[in-house]
Design an enzyme around this catalytic site. Sequence first.
Site, short mmCIF file in Angstrom:
data_model
loop_
_atom_site.label_atom_id
_atom_site.label_comp_id
_atom_site.label_asym_id
_atom_site.label_seq_id
_atom_site.Cartn_x
_atom_site.Cartn_y
_atom_site.Cartn_z
N GLU A 3 39.39 45.77 49.53
CA GLU A 3 40.59 45.51 48.74
C GLU A 3 41.12 46.77 48.06
O GLU A 3 41.41 46.80 46.86
CB GLU A 3 40.32 44.40 47.71
N ASP A 39 35.18 33.75 49.41
CA ASP A 39 35.51 34.30 48.10
C ASP A 39 35.54 33.21 47.02
O ASP A 39 36.63 32.86 46.56
CB ASP A 39 36.88 35.00 48.19
N GLU A 68 38.39 31.40 38.90
CA GLU A 68 39.58 31.89 39.60
C GLU A 68 40.17 30.82 40.53
O GLU A 68 41.38 30.63 40.56
CB GLU A 68 39.19 33.13 40.41
C1 GCV Z 1 37.64 42.15 41.36
C2 GCV Z 1 38.70 38.34 44.82
C3 GCV Z 1 39.51 38.41 43.57
C4 GCV Z 1 39.68 39.84 43.09
C5 GCV Z 1 38.30 40.45 42.92
C6 GCV Z 1 37.59 40.38 44.26
C7 GCV Z 1 36.18 40.94 44.20
O1 GCV Z 1 39.41 38.87 45.89
O2 GCV Z 1 40.75 37.80 43.77
O3 GCV Z 1 40.37 39.82 41.88
O4 GCV Z 1 38.40 41.78 42.49
O5 GCV Z 1 37.49 39.03 44.65
O6 GCV Z 1 35.27 40.14 44.08
O7 GCV Z 1 36.02 42.14 44.25
#
Ligand code: GCV
Length: 715
Positions: free
Chosen positions: A306, A380, A408
């Site tokens: 990411e 996730d 989340e």
């Molecule tokens: C910290 C998901 C979340 C991101 C997070 C990522 C991760 O994609 O939406 O906000 O980033 O997981 O665990 O690194």
Amino acid sequence: MSIKKSGATIVFFILISVGYANDGYKLWLQYLPFENKAVSDYYRDYLENISISGESPTLDIIQKELIIASEGFFDQQVLPEFSKTTDSNLTWIIRSEDLPEEIKGKLGTKLSEVKEEGYWLKSYQGKIIITAKTDIGLLYGTFAFLKAIQTREKLENLDRLENPKIQKRLLNHWDNLNRTVERGYAGFSIWNWHRLPNHIDQQYIDYARANASIGINGTSIFNVNSNALILTPEYLAKAKALADAFRPYGIKIYLTARFNAPMILDSLPTADPLDPDVQIWWKKKTEEIYSYIPDFGGFLVKADSEGQPGPHNYGRTQADGANMLADAVKPFGGIVMWRAFVYNEKTPTDRIRQAYDEFKPLDGKFRDNVIVQVKNGPLDFQPREPFHPLFGAMPKTPLMMEFQITKEYLGQETHWVNLATMWREILQSDTYAKGKGSTVSKVIDGSLHGYKLTGIAGVANIGTDRNWTGHQTAQADWYAFGKLAWNPDSNIDEIAENWLKMTFSNDVDFVATSKEIMLQSHEILVNYMTPLGLHHIMARSHHWGPGPWVTGGGREDWTATYYHKASEEEIGFDRTEKGSNALAQYAPEWKKTWGDADKIPLEYLLWFHRVSWDKKLSTGNNLWTEMALRYQKGVEGARWMQSQWAKMEGKIDQERYEHISSFFKIQVSEAEWWRDSCLLYFQQFSKMPLPPGVEKPKHVLKYYLNFKRNFVPGI
Ligand code: GCV
């Protein structure tokens, strides 16, 4: 430091918890007044005269905690007296080496079973002995003793010897330096960087107390989407102040390491982990960190994921990157927690198989102070995922669990959902790595593969909200995380029950009803959000609310349509050998059930299979009908929770009762929103009517497609 009890004490237990306003700040350490005189008298004997042998900052904390507890239990009328000698005291807090020889002899060899952080609560000749090898063990033992009182255990037969089953039990904060919290829904970051290092806020101390009370022994204070600034002297001084405050509570600080920090902070031309200058840079940086924080725990790293830099940028492996940092912290006893959440932005294969494909071949290639941190499922933190296939697949590399405590994808702290239920499902899943019974819990406690290093991390749900976690009941997830980190095989019914008693009340009806809500809540949420194995159908970016229509944009694997692939014929992701074959990453035993669309538990159906809308399922319904009925069932479940809760009025303080009641309004309306919008969207493909019993959607699909909310928190 003693206030003698007076005759007046006796009248005060009528001020039971119901009478107080309560904002929830005290978490499960409420120490609510005893409900009647008999109960009060019974426990008072054990709380009045206590001996604490020895001196240390941790022992001072123990003394303070006992005072706080007594103030609560006895409504400030009875405070304990402390002595150093054990003679006349009913409760002893004493290191095992300091026990009188005679007692040591009587306790026998069992005493040696108490390990570094362990403790033994032992009723012995009318006394309670809290003993441990270390002061931290005594602190844990004291909290266990207070918990026994909070949950109204009989103390006469107490014989509880406990050692943690997992060594590194951490919270991971995704907190940024500007005090926003990535995926945080309970206000801003509790770390006030601007005021640190000179001001130590009381909340830091209460944070450490709360964590120590559930055995958490580490915290990574900064976002995994890291900022190299955290490694500069300015911020190291601030981190040091927190480390100093947390140390007597047995909590170590860990920092996230941005992989290209040498380039950002000191303009090195590369961050290649095999470049000698880069290696020297990290060694020096590590020495500097240890000069601030001598017991620094180590680094947590998100790399090649990411947008985060990592070893891939230099054609190196994840092991090359992790080992470079591991070598830097090794001389100081530090560790590296290297996240397995690595996936390619070009989506070369099914996203959920990429971590396994990348890490499995590296088994045994990591230094012995590296532990690979793996999310509970391969995607996730969805409302339901099968366990991550790396568990059981890396016998030569210690793996630690990463759970997300912050919600989340599960309602963002406005829905009551008990995460322990979901975590148990994962922890008790069988990897079959060494035959039947090779559960995920045995992988992470190290017993299955003989890991020397063990760990578990929970992404914190904590913020500046007065009650810490947004929803009062989200405190239960923090609590349960600590308990499962201590022992991943703990009974989650008991965890829920104890949390309710410690947080709200021992009222039998209250505990029974609320526990039932908790234990049903996860399945209810899955039904109204992602039934039958649906996944990743939430709104884009902020991830709040439904978004099965999310498509296009920069990355295929950040859309919903990539995952459900709905067409007029069928829906679901084929992960069998006819599809992405992610199923092959699991033990062959799973292939037999999960690989067969007729045998797979319906919970995982669309995770592994593409299924036609009119396929008849084991329930007798076709897929469309089953989906619609499950969404409806979820909504009804949310309403049931709400109505059960309504019966709790008067059984606890009004403030928290109303807080939770108002959150139920959000939860029920969002459950309806999920049901209506998802069914309308998928109906375009199934082209079948809603079955009887499913309520007519409140709006037309267009309304949901156009619905936008500005400034959703957490991004
Ligand atoms: C910290 C998901 C979340 C991101 C997070 C990522 C991760 O994609 O939406 O906000 O980033 O997981 O665990 O690194």
